[in-house]
Scaffold this motif. Structure first.
Motif, short mmCIF file in Angstrom:
data_model
loop_
_atom_site.label_atom_id
_atom_site.label_comp_id
_atom_site.label_asym_id
_atom_site.label_seq_id
_atom_site.Cartn_x
_atom_site.Cartn_y
_atom_site.Cartn_z
N VAL A 5 -1.05 -0.44 4.62
CA VAL A 5 0.19 -0.26 3.89
C VAL A 5 0.12 1.06 3.14
N ALA A 6 1.28 1.68 2.91
CA ALA A 6 1.36 2.92 2.16
C ALA A 6 1.72 2.62 0.72
N THR A 7 1.15 3.37 -0.19
CA THR A 7 1.51 3.21 -1.60
C THR A 7 2.90 3.80 -1.84
N ASP A 8 3.48 3.46 -2.98
CA ASP A 8 4.70 4.14 -3.38
C ASP A 8 4.34 5.46 -4.04
N ALA A 9 5.32 6.18 -4.55
CA ALA A 9 5.09 7.50 -5.11
C ALA A 9 4.21 7.46 -6.36
N CYS A 10 4.06 6.27 -6.96
CA CYS A 10 3.24 6.13 -8.16
C CYS A 10 1.84 5.60 -7.84
N GLY A 11 1.56 5.38 -6.55
CA GLY A 11 0.24 4.90 -6.17
C GLY A 11 0.09 3.39 -6.17
N ASP A 12 1.17 2.66 -6.43
CA ASP A 12 1.12 1.19 -6.41
C ASP A 12 1.28 0.68 -4.99
N TYR A 13 0.69 -0.46 -4.70
CA TYR A 13 0.78 -1.02 -3.35
C TYR A 13 0.76 -2.54 -3.39
N ASP A 14 1.32 -3.16 -2.35
CA ASP A 14 1.22 -4.59 -2.10
C ASP A 14 0.66 -4.75 -0.70
N VAL A 407 9.14 5.27 -9.72
CA VAL A 407 9.38 5.42 -8.28
C VAL A 407 10.76 6.01 -8.07
N PRO A 408 10.85 7.12 -7.29
CA PRO A 408 12.16 7.74 -7.05
C PRO A 408 13.10 6.79 -6.30
N GLU A 409 14.37 7.02 -6.50
CA GLU A 409 15.37 6.26 -5.76
C GLU A 409 15.27 6.62 -4.29
N GLU A 410 15.75 5.73 -3.44
CA GLU A 410 15.70 5.96 -2.00
C GLU A 410 16.43 7.26 -1.64
N GLY A 411 15.75 8.09 -0.85
CA GLY A 411 16.33 9.37 -0.46
C GLY A 411 15.79 10.53 -1.23
N GLU A 412 15.18 10.26 -2.42
CA GLU A 412 14.57 11.33 -3.19
C GLU A 412 13.21 11.68 -2.61
N GLU A 413 12.75 12.92 -2.83
CA GLU A 413 11.46 13.36 -2.31
C GLU A 413 10.34 12.75 -3.11
N THR A 414 9.22 12.46 -2.45
CA THR A 414 8.03 11.95 -3.12
C THR A 414 6.88 12.89 -2.86
N ALA A 415 5.88 12.84 -3.74
CA ALA A 415 4.73 13.75 -3.63
C ALA A 415 3.54 13.00 -3.09
N GLY A 416 2.90 13.57 -2.04
CA GLY A 416 1.67 13.00 -1.53
C GLY A 416 1.89 11.76 -0.70
N GLU A 417 0.81 11.22 -0.16
CA GLU A 417 0.87 10.00 0.62
C GLU A 417 -0.53 9.42 0.67
N SER A 418 -0.60 8.11 0.77
CA SER A 418 -1.92 7.45 0.85
C SER A 418 -1.75 6.14 1.59
N SER A 419 -2.87 5.58 2.02
CA SER A 419 -2.84 4.32 2.74
C SER A 419 -4.00 3.45 2.32
N SER A 420 -3.80 2.13 2.42
CA SER A 420 -4.83 1.17 2.03
C SER A 420 -4.94 0.08 3.07
N SER A 421 -6.14 -0.44 3.25
CA SER A 421 -6.38 -1.60 4.08
C SER A 421 -7.59 -2.32 3.55
N SER A 422 -7.84 -3.53 4.06
CA SER A 422 -9.01 -4.27 3.60
C SER A 422 -9.77 -4.87 4.75
N ASP A 423 -11.10 -5.01 4.56
CA ASP A 423 -11.97 -5.64 5.53
C ASP A 423 -12.45 -6.96 4.96
N THR A 424 -12.58 -7.96 5.81
CA THR A 424 -13.10 -9.26 5.38
C THR A 424 -14.61 -9.27 5.48
N GLU A 425 -15.29 -9.79 4.45
CA GLU A 425 -16.74 -9.92 4.49
C GLU A 425 -17.12 -11.24 5.15
#
Length: 425
Positions: A5-14, A407-425
């Motif tokens: 999943v990608a974070t939002d512009a503030c780095g938050d993710y679900d 978080v910017p409104e839809e259509g506004e530019e955002t800075a940067g990009e990141s992605s997160s995932s998880s592995d099961t132990e």
């Protein structure tokens, strides 16, 4: 392994994670995960000196009720949420070393967990972990000729050569050659444990040479390329064998885990170097020399068991090696740079302590101290032992506070990009 999943512009993710439940709604299994995070212009996490803390399903709690009544769904069961120190990650900026583009692609179904590497002119090379669908995103890939390769036990992937320019690339597809273990290589070798102290058994892992950090003497281990197979506790005391190994060039690391043993640091004898091997597709490969392994110097602190927060001038402590005439102490940062070096006089039994006297530590940066004991033999300094590869990690304070973010409104530019995932132990 989840999807990315990608974070939002503030780095938050679900990050949704599926968990089986019993008829009464309670969990049918006990799970732990580790988080993997990457972003443009930042060092991936976990990497280098930074381990990922286990995310435990037992820490899950009901999600807060929606503030807006219209968002509530009375029939849907609200998901449980894990939100604690293990799910919050501060990425380390690559600073002046930040460069390159983003390469997005896929390996297809059945390839989750594959270590995908953009092998080219830089070492360590950019890498990513394929998610549950086989998709991957490589950040910070430098311009030039690059070969995309995949590494995972019981999986052979056809390398894909690409030319990287100044624009991001998408739809890079790698094809699976085979998932038949009988069609993949086997790596065998031997190690000899001498003066083990409290350690008796160890493990062996393979790290692709393209992501091996020479200064830190480590790199990401592809899923499954370990003897004994994960998650079995270390059990190697002589010969070792790794099966289902894909083709490639690897560094062979012995006694890399926290098992009270280290690869013998005496460079004047055979079997004490990190060995590099070339594995051909489907061919049995023998490691040329037997490794020599010995008991480790025991770290007292900081970072004996896990990364530890320290003051501006930490004091390093370890158990004295009774046969030494002195110690070499080196401090590295998480990017692999040597921050400070010192020669420490011999101890008098018990603990040895030595205060840091190098450049000011950077707030929020992770560091590791490493100690090697030595003595003089026939007018030549010979190393005896050293601290373990994964201990002695510390961090000074916290980085600069993050500015309040919306978080910017839809259509506004955002800075940067990141992605997160998880592995099961």
């Amino acid at each position: 392994m989840t999807d990315v999943v990608a974070t939002d512009a503030c780095g938050d993710y679900d990050l949704p994670v599926s968990v089986r439940r019993k008829a009464d709604g309670s969990y049918a299994e006990s799970l732990k995960w580790t988080l993997s995070v990457s972003a443009r212009d930042y060092q991936p996490f976990p990497t280098g000196l930074r381990p990922a803390l286990p995310i435990d399903l037992s820490d899950a709690a009901p999600a807060p009720a929606p503030a807006d009544e219209e968002e509530a769904d009375e029939e849907a069961q609200a998901p449980d949420v894990v939100d604690n120190a293990a799910t919050h990650v501060a990425l380390l900026s690559l600073g002046a070393d930040a460069a390159g583009v983003t390469v997005v692609g896929t390996l297809g179904e059945g390839t989750a967990g594959t270590l995908v590497i953009a092998e080219g002119a830089t070492t360590p090379a950019p890498y990513a972990i394929a998610d549950a669908s086989g998709a991957f995103t490589l950040f910070n890939v430098p311009a030039g000729a690059v070969t995309i390769r995949g590494y995972r036990q019981d999986l052979e992937v056809e390398p894909q050569a690409i030319t990287v320019g100044t624009s991001d690339l998408a739809d890079v597809a790698l094809s699976v050659v085979t998932t038949d273990p009988a069609m993949l290589a086997t790596v065998t070798g031997d190690l000899n444990i001498v003066d083990p102290g409290a350690g008796t058994v160890t493990s062996v892992v393979l790290v692709p040479a393209s992501v091996y950090n020479e200064q830190l003497e480590r790199g990401p281990v592809p899923l499954g390329l370990r003897d004994p197979p994960p998650p079995t506790a270390p059990d190697v005391s002589g010969s070792f064998s790794l099966t289902g190994v894909p083709s490639g060039t690897y560094k062979v690391l012995v006694a890399f885990e926290n098992d009270q043993l280290v690869r013998d640091p005496d460079e004047g004898i055979a079997g004490t170097q990190v060995q590099e091997i070339v594995v051909e597709r489907g061919q049995a490969t023998a490691v040329p020399e037997s490794f020599k392994v010995t008991g480790a110097l025991e770290i007292v602190g900081p970072g004996k068991e896990r990364p530890e927060v320290v003051e501006a001038t930490p004091t390093f402590r370890w158990v004295d090696d009774s046969s030494e005439e002195g110690y070499d102490l080196v401090v590295f940062d998480a990017l692999g740079n040597v921050t400070w070096e010192a020669e420490v006089p011999a101890g008098n039994g018990g603990e040895v302590s030595f205060a840091y006297a190098g450049p000011a530590l950077q707030a929020g940066m992770y560091y590791q101290f490493r100690v090697t004991s030595w003595r003089v033999v026939q007018d030549e300094r010979r190393n005896i032992s050293r601290t373990e590869d994964l201990r002695g990690v510390f961090v000074h304070g916290e980085g600069q506070p993050v500015a309040e973010c919306e978080v910017p409104e839809e259509g506004e530019e955002t800075a940067g990009e990141s992605s997160s995932s998880s592995d099961t132990e």
